[in-house]
Design a protein around this motif. Structure first.
Motif, short mmCIF file in Angstrom:
data_model
loop_
_atom_site.label_atom_id
_atom_site.label_comp_id
_atom_site.label_asym_id
_atom_site.label_seq_id
_atom_site.Cartn_x
_atom_site.Cartn_y
_atom_site.Cartn_z
N PRO A 5 0.83 -1.21 0.00
CA PRO A 5 0.00 0.00 0.00
C PRO A 5 0.86 1.26 0.00
N THR A 6 0.31 2.35 -0.49
CA THR A 6 1.02 3.63 -0.52
C THR A 6 1.08 4.21 0.89
N VAL A 7 2.28 4.56 1.32
CA VAL A 7 2.48 5.14 2.65
C VAL A 7 2.32 6.65 2.57
N ALA A 8 1.55 7.22 3.49
CA ALA A 8 1.30 8.66 3.49
C ALA A 8 2.18 9.40 4.49
N THR A 9 2.13 8.98 5.77
CA THR A 9 2.89 9.67 6.81
C THR A 9 3.43 8.67 7.83
N VAL A 10 4.42 9.14 8.60
CA VAL A 10 5.00 8.34 9.68
C VAL A 10 5.21 9.25 10.89
N ALA A 56 13.64 12.30 14.95
CA ALA A 56 14.56 13.43 15.15
C ALA A 56 13.80 14.75 15.26
N ALA A 57 12.73 14.90 14.47
CA ALA A 57 11.99 16.16 14.45
C ALA A 57 10.93 16.24 15.54
N GLY A 58 10.53 15.09 16.07
CA GLY A 58 9.48 15.07 17.08
C GLY A 58 8.11 15.37 16.54
N ARG A 59 7.87 15.03 15.28
CA ARG A 59 6.56 15.28 14.67
C ARG A 59 6.32 14.29 13.53
N GLU A 60 5.08 14.24 13.08
CA GLU A 60 4.73 13.39 11.95
C GLU A 60 5.33 13.95 10.67
N VAL A 61 5.81 13.07 9.79
CA VAL A 61 6.42 13.52 8.54
C VAL A 61 5.76 12.82 7.36
N PRO A 62 5.67 13.49 6.22
CA PRO A 62 5.10 12.86 5.03
C PRO A 62 6.11 11.93 4.38
N VAL A 63 5.59 10.96 3.63
CA VAL A 63 6.44 10.04 2.87
C VAL A 63 6.08 10.18 1.40
N ALA A 64 7.04 10.60 0.61
CA ALA A 64 6.79 10.78 -0.82
C ALA A 64 6.53 9.43 -1.48
N PRO A 65 5.57 9.35 -2.39
CA PRO A 65 5.29 8.08 -3.06
C PRO A 65 6.46 7.63 -3.92
#
Length: 361
Positions: A197-202, A348-357
């Motif tokens: 499946p396509t990953v959106a965020t982590v 490292a950033a302490g926040r949710e990050v997007p994952v490019a397709p």
């Protein structure tokens, strides 16, 4: 006859790769290990005993030039994967690369691109793909036999034991800790069983517990300089992540090298609209007419059913011989690397990050 060379003759290179190749040759596979390479002479000497007919090299470049192998298996630290894989492909060889594919997605992409342009087979050492249970679950879940998989739980690791080589604890050499070295196996298997499946965020967190312990965990507790090695560790030994897919479903993963004793240190659970499926051990339960019904197949074994690396080696040898894609597709390698990168970026950033397709390849 596929002429194969191995670079990286440490514990996994010898007990994983060379033992699997020995078993394949004994079974009649058209394979010959023609060369082994390691900068560490002790590792090379030990490997020579397992592959007495192979030429031994301490220089990877000299091995490629002197032997011109058809295929190269790379079992070195991740910091060397990009350089060695690109050199092997440029020399005309198919490549099997240990996990992770590279230190980062930016390093992994050129490997995949080079292999595709040269029409060379590329694969990764991800042995969970070759187990009957994961193949069964992939078919079950992608066919939606239990309905939508709305959430997946993954947990894995070691019971109070760090990996047995110092390079695993060095960020510059390994690219990360428990996620890059251990979780990658189960993460790849989950994405594969779900149908990629396509990953959106982590969103993730990571902790390095080992450096603060009064006594280093095994095996470093028995090393003269073990306390220093663990104290100077620059990688995480615990990580948690929540992965959101583009369709709104989710995956949670938790991994640690310092688990306390437990009856189930690792497992995967797929929560579905019509039941639950599990790996480690395999189990299937269906929701039928208000009751939970055990639907676990009796004829699908757990585990690899033999040497742990035999499936990886067999698939690579047969794929390279036939010139067909290996079971681990290039896009899947990049997708797994992208999620690993995102776990570290989020922690490292302490926040949710997007994952490019990842573009199809």
């Amino acid at each position: 006859m596929l002429r194969l060379a191995l670079v990286g003759c440490g514990d996994h290179g010898r007990n994983g790769h060379l033992e699997a190749y020995r078993q394949l040759m004994a079974a009649g596979e058209p394979l010959e290990v023609v060369a082994i390479c390691d900068a560490n002479r002790a590792n090379l000497d030990a490997a020579s005993e397992l592959a007495p007919g192979a030429r031994a090299f301490t220089s990877f470049t000299e091995m490629l030039e002197g032997v011109r192998p058809d295929a190269v298996a790379i079992a070195t630290p991740p910091s060397l994967h990009r350089e060695q894989a690109l050199a092997a492909i440029a020399a005309g060889a198919h490549v099997l690369v240990e996990k992770p594919l590279a230190l980062s997605l930016d390093d992994a992409r050129p490997i995949v691109t080079a292999a595709e342009r040269a029409n060379r087979v590329i694969s990764m050492g991800l042995q969970m793909r070759h187990e009957p249970a994961t193949a069964y679950l992939r078919e079950l879940l992608t066919a939606r036999e239990l309905g939508l998989v709305f959430h997946t739980r993954l947990w894995c690791g070691h019971i109070w034991r760090l990996p047995p080589s110092p390079h695993f604890l060095d960020q510059d050499l390994a690219g990360g800790g428990v996620v890059a070295a251990t979780t990658v196996h189960a993460l790849d298997a989950v994405l594969w069983m779900l149908g990629s499946p396509t990953v959106a965020t982590v969103s993730a967190s990571a902790v390095a517990k080992a450096p603060g312990l009064n006594r280093p965990p095994p095996p470093f507790d028995e090393w003269t300089d073990g306390a220093r090695i663990v104290r100077d560790s620059s990688v995480e030994d615990f990580a948690y992540a929540l992965v959101r897919f583009a369709d709104g479903t989710t995956l949670s993963l938790e991994s640690s090298w310092l688990l306390h004793p437990t009856n189930r240190p690792g497992g995967i659970q797929f929560l579905c609209a019509g039941g639950v499926a599990e790996y480690g051990p395999l189990a299937v339960r269906r929701d039928i007419d208000g009751a939970v019904v055990d639907a676990t197949p009796w004829d699908v074994p757990n585990g690899a059913g033999g040497h742990y690396y035999l499936g990886v080696a067999r698939d690579f040898v047969r794929s390279a011989t036939a010139g067909r894609p290996a079971i681990v597709r290039p896009r899947e390698m990049l997708q797994t690397q992208a999620v690993i990168d995102a776990i570290y970026a989020s922690a490292a950033a302490g926040r949710e990050v997007p994952v490019a397709p990842i573009d199809p390849t």
